[in-house]
Design a protein around this motif. Sequence first.
Motif, PDB file in Angstrom:
ATOM      1  N   HIS A  98       0.828  -1.208   0.000  1.00 39.65           N
ATOM      2  CA  HIS A  98       0.000   0.000   0.000  1.00 39.65           C
ATOM      3  C   HIS A  98       0.862   1.258   0.000  1.00 39.65           C
ATOM      4  CE1 HIS A  98      -3.276   2.738   0.992  1.00 39.65           C
ATOM      5  NE2 HIS A  98      -2.497   3.230   1.930  1.00 39.65           N
ATOM      6  N   MET A  99       1.892   1.261   0.832  1.00 41.21           N
ATOM      7  CA  MET A  99       2.739   2.455   0.944  1.00 41.21           C
ATOM      8  C   MET A  99       3.542   2.691  -0.324  1.00 41.21           C
ATOM      9  SD  MET A  99       1.890   3.886   3.647  1.00 41.21           S
ATOM     10  CE  MET A  99       3.130   5.188   3.485  1.00 41.21           C
ATOM     11  N   GLN A 100       3.923   1.645  -1.012  1.00 37.88           N
ATOM     12  CA  GLN A 100       4.693   1.812  -2.248  1.00 37.88           C
ATOM     13  C   GLN A 100       3.889   2.584  -3.288  1.00 37.88           C
ATOM     14  OE1 GLN A 100       5.562  -2.275  -3.155  1.00 37.88           O
ATOM     15  NE2 GLN A 100       7.242  -2.421  -1.669  1.00 37.88           N
ATOM     16  N   THR A 101       2.598   2.312  -3.373  1.00 42.19           N
ATOM     17  CA  THR A 101       1.748   3.056  -4.298  1.00 42.19           C
ATOM     18  C   THR A 101       1.434   4.433  -3.751  1.00 42.19           C
ATOM     19  OG1 THR A 101       0.730   0.989  -5.017  1.00 42.19           O
ATOM     20  CG2 THR A 101      -0.438   3.016  -5.562  1.00 42.19           C
ATOM     21  N   ARG A 102       1.162   4.507  -2.475  1.00 36.60           N
ATOM     22  CA  ARG A 102       0.772   5.771  -1.854  1.00 36.60           C
ATOM     23  C   ARG A 102       1.874   6.818  -1.986  1.00 36.60           C
ATOM     24  NH1 ARG A 102      -3.247   6.434   2.058  1.00 36.60           N
ATOM     25  NH2 ARG A 102      -3.163   8.434   3.112  1.00 36.60           N
ATOM     26  N   ILE A 103       3.114   6.391  -1.816  1.00 39.84           N
ATOM     27  CA  ILE A 103       4.237   7.320  -1.880  1.00 39.84           C
ATOM     28  C   ILE A 103       4.310   8.015  -3.235  1.00 39.84           C
ATOM     29  CG2 ILE A 103       6.771   7.383  -1.997  1.00 39.84           C
ATOM     30  CD1 ILE A 103       6.739   5.323   0.324  1.00 39.84           C
ATOM     31  N   LYS A 104       3.921   7.299  -4.288  1.00 38.81           N
ATOM     32  CA  LYS A 104       4.009   7.873  -5.638  1.00 38.81           C
ATOM     33  C   LYS A 104       3.114   9.094  -5.812  1.00 38.81           C
ATOM     34  CE  LYS A 104       5.157   3.584  -8.099  1.00 38.81           C
ATOM     35  NZ  LYS A 104       4.727   2.662  -9.176  1.00 38.81           N
ATOM     36  N   VAL A 105       1.990   9.117  -5.116  1.00 41.91           N
ATOM     37  CA  VAL A 105       1.017  10.194  -5.339  1.00 41.91           C
ATOM     38  C   VAL A 105       0.815  11.088  -4.119  1.00 41.91           C
ATOM     39  CG1 VAL A 105      -0.233   8.949  -7.123  1.00 41.91           C
ATOM     40  CG2 VAL A 105      -0.881   8.626  -4.742  1.00 41.91           C
ATOM     41  N   ALA A 106       1.416  10.721  -2.986  1.00 42.74           N
ATOM     42  CA  ALA A 106       1.152  11.468  -1.756  1.00 42.74           C
ATOM     43  C   ALA A 106       1.531  12.938  -1.887  1.00 42.74           C
ATOM     44  CB  ALA A 106       1.899  10.823  -0.590  1.00 42.74           C
ATOM     45  N   LYS A 107       2.633  13.230  -2.575  1.00 45.96           N
ATOM     46  CA  LYS A 107       3.063  14.615  -2.687  1.00 45.96           C
ATOM     47  C   LYS A 107       2.009  15.479  -3.362  1.00 45.96           C
ATOM     48  CE  LYS A 107       6.765  17.566  -4.494  1.00 45.96           C
ATOM     49  NZ  LYS A 107       8.036  17.622  -5.270  1.00 45.96           N
ATOM     50  N   ALA A 108       1.345  14.932  -4.362  1.00 42.74           N
ATOM     51  CA  ALA A 108       0.327  15.699  -5.096  1.00 42.74           C
ATOM     52  C   ALA A 108      -0.861  16.066  -4.215  1.00 42.74           C
ATOM     53  CB  ALA A 108      -0.150  14.902  -6.304  1.00 42.74           C
ATOM     54  N   PHE A 109      -1.043  15.333  -3.096  1.00 42.02           N
ATOM     55  CA  PHE A 109      -2.174  15.599  -2.210  1.00 42.02           C
ATOM     56  C   PHE A 109      -1.719  16.117  -0.845  1.00 42.02           C
ATOM     57  CE2 PHE A 109      -3.811  12.526  -5.253  1.00 42.02           C
ATOM     58  CZ  PHE A 109      -5.039  13.086  -5.591  1.00 42.02           C
ATOM     59  N   SER A 110      -0.452  16.510  -0.723  1.00 40.14           N
ATOM     60  CA  SER A 110       0.060  16.992   0.554  1.00 40.14           C
ATOM     61  C   SER A 110      -0.560  18.345   0.903  1.00 40.14           C
ATOM     62  CB  SER A 110       1.580  17.122   0.504  1.00 40.14           C
ATOM     63  OG  SER A 110       1.958  18.144  -0.408  1.00 40.14           O
ATOM     64  N   LYS A 111      -0.534  18.682   2.176  1.00 40.90           N
ATOM     65  CA  LYS A 111      -1.149  19.934   2.631  1.00 40.90           C
ATOM     66  C   LYS A 111      -0.550  21.161   1.930  1.00 40.90           C
ATOM     67  CE  LYS A 111      -2.412  22.448   6.848  1.00 40.90           C
ATOM     68  NZ  LYS A 111      -2.310  22.473   8.327  1.00 40.90           N
ATOM     69  N   PRO A 112       0.782  21.289   1.804  1.00 34.51           N
ATOM     70  CA  PRO A 112       1.336  22.474   1.122  1.00 34.51           C
ATOM     71  C   PRO A 112       0.929  22.562  -0.346  1.00 34.51           C
ATOM     72  CG  PRO A 112       3.033  21.354   2.409  1.00 34.51           C
ATOM     73  CD  PRO A 112       1.859  20.450   2.380  1.00 34.51           C
ATOM     74  N   VAL A 113       0.910  21.427  -1.040  1.00 34.67           N
ATOM     75  CA  VAL A 113       0.530  21.450  -2.459  1.00 34.67           C
ATOM     76  C   VAL A 113      -0.944  21.819  -2.603  1.00 34.67           C
ATOM     77  CG1 VAL A 113       0.195  20.029  -4.513  1.00 34.67           C
ATOM     78  CG2 VAL A 113       2.334  19.873  -3.217  1.00 34.67           C
ATOM     79  N   ILE A 114      -1.786  21.231  -1.787  1.00 35.59           N
ATOM     80  CA  ILE A 114      -3.219  21.521  -1.865  1.00 35.59           C
ATOM     81  C   ILE A 114      -3.493  22.977  -1.522  1.00 35.59           C
ATOM     82  CG2 ILE A 114      -5.444  21.026  -0.800  1.00 35.59           C
ATOM     83  CD1 ILE A 114      -4.446  18.926  -2.857  1.00 35.59           C
ATOM     84  N   ALA A 115      -2.757  23.545  -0.568  1.00 32.62           N
ATOM     85  CA  ALA A 115      -2.961  24.953  -0.208  1.00 32.62           C
ATOM     86  C   ALA A 115      -2.786  25.867  -1.415  1.00 32.62           C
ATOM     87  CB  ALA A 115      -2.002  25.349   0.912  1.00 32.62           C
ATOM     88  N   GLY A 116      -1.944  25.442  -2.352  1.00 33.59           N
ATOM     89  CA  GLY A 116      -1.725  26.236  -3.556  1.00 33.59           C
ATOM     90  C   GLY A 116      -2.925  26.307  -4.480  1.00 33.59           C
ATOM     91  N   PHE A 117      -3.943  25.464  -4.222  1.00 35.34           N
ATOM     92  CA  PHE A 117      -5.151  25.476  -5.051  1.00 35.34           C
ATOM     93  C   PHE A 117      -6.214  26.445  -4.530  1.00 35.34           C
ATOM     94  CE2 PHE A 117      -3.713  21.125  -6.314  1.00 35.34           C
ATOM     95  CZ  PHE A 117      -3.748  21.309  -7.689  1.00 35.34           C
ATOM     96  N   GLU A 118      -5.957  27.132  -3.429  1.00 35.60           N
ATOM     97  CA  GLU A 118      -7.027  27.928  -2.819  1.00 35.60           C
ATOM     98  C   GLU A 118      -7.594  28.969  -3.777  1.00 35.60           C
ATOM     99  OE1 GLU A 118      -8.178  30.452   1.197  1.00 35.60           O
ATOM    100  OE2 GLU A 118      -6.382  29.190   1.157  1.00 35.60           O
ATOM    101  N   ASN A 119      -6.742  29.666  -4.506  1.00 34.37           N
ATOM    102  CA  ASN A 119      -7.251  30.672  -5.444  1.00 34.37           C
ATOM    103  C   ASN A 119      -8.080  30.033  -6.557  1.00 34.37           C
ATOM    104  OD1 ASN A 119      -6.116  32.804  -4.042  1.00 34.37           O
ATOM    105  ND2 ASN A 119      -4.232  32.810  -5.256  1.00 34.37           N
ATOM    106  N   ASP A 120      -7.646  28.851  -7.035  1.00 33.70           N
ATOM    107  CA  ASP A 120      -8.427  28.137  -8.047  1.00 33.70           C
ATOM    108  C   ASP A 120      -9.801  27.747  -7.494  1.00 33.70           C
ATOM    109  OD1 ASP A 120      -6.416  28.201  -9.983  1.00 33.70           O
ATOM    110  OD2 ASP A 120      -5.519  26.344  -9.261  1.00 33.70           O
TER     111      ASP A 120
END
Length: 418
Positions: A98-120
């Motif tokens: 599970h973690m091997q797959t999760r690690i591949k995409v976790a960055k795209a859903f991390s709190k700092p990355v998601i915060a960048g979508f607020e204006n969108d």
Amino acid sequence: MTVWTPTDTGQADLTSHDTFLQGPPHNTFARLRAEDPVHWTDYADGQGFWSITRMADILEMNRKPNIFSSARGIRMEDQTYEEYLARRTFQETDPPEHMQTRIKVAKAFSKPVIAGFENDIKALCDEILDAAIEKGEFDATKEIARQLPMRMLGRIIGTPDEDLPWLVEKGDALIANTDPDFTDHVLDKMTTDEFRMMPFNSPAGAELYQYAKDLMAKKEAAGDTSGVLHLILQPGKDGSRISEEEFRNFFCLLVAAGNDTTRYSIAAGLQALTHDPKFLHQMQTQDVWDTAPDEIIRWASPTIYFRRTATQDYETHGKTIQAGDKVLYWFVSANRDEAAFDDPFGFDLHRNPNRHVAFGQGGPHVCLGMWLARLEVRVLFQELAKRIKSIEPTGTPKFLRSNFVGGYKELPVRVVPA
């Protein structure tokens, strides 16, 4: 204060999707928490299961994926091992896979990355809310709650806006595959095995898979490496790559889960506002934004349960869960647990702390999209509160026919602009 009251007798059939047409049977869950928190539930359509209804027990067991495995399926329905292998996503795997797959995409859903979508997200809310409010009377699930996660989904996976209504329609057919308003292939009313190897046993899985293949071909031809889909296709540290089947299932999961759960959280929050004008007033005059999103999501509890399967015997509350037994964590019950929350049936925008489990917290399968869900909920209600004087019901809300994902599929309202 309470904004919705359960009507079940306390003896509801948890295996029946029709039970949930009146909303979650919270009187039944309250009885089980009090009398039988590890309850054996017979299941006419397959192997029975243990119902776990208390917050403390769910948290304790969720921390033990070696004993309570996701690698046999996450829904109540039985399936063969062949079907499991064909349908599974990384939700249906255990560590370390599970973690091997999760690690591949976790960055795209991390709190700092998601915060960048607020204006969108704010720009989308401006467009969605202005269009809905102009109508005066409308179905708030369709015109507001469905719109924001659908459009953000396009930003996350990199799909053209014009494709999004079709994608969400197919996602609904997958995850709400027990509701005839969303699919002609109603899971518990069909006898065909034609789609048993497709995600959620649904023909929509095949259609989404073909769309994903075409989309990635277009992206590759254009040299487009944006979006989470590109990340999931990259090799792991050991050089391994996701298989074609695994990619198909991941895409279907992203489309379905990435839209539905946030939609039903927003709809539940809107229903609360129609119940008592106090809540809109609080949003307009008080600092509730650090706490309101989690209370709305706790109140909604859109993921009703997840299943696990015991890998060994386990003793709890004087019961023996045997190896091979199915175990259901009823998150919707835990989020109303009297031992975990003060006034759990009250809707409190200031609730703090608010240690709900709507995102499956406490185990390896905590929701990847939780930061996005919180942000979408916060920004939408912030923008709504600026735009209206009032919101009131104009008809009876309708619940989804599902004991797996729940919420208001119709919410007729009237708004008065500010």
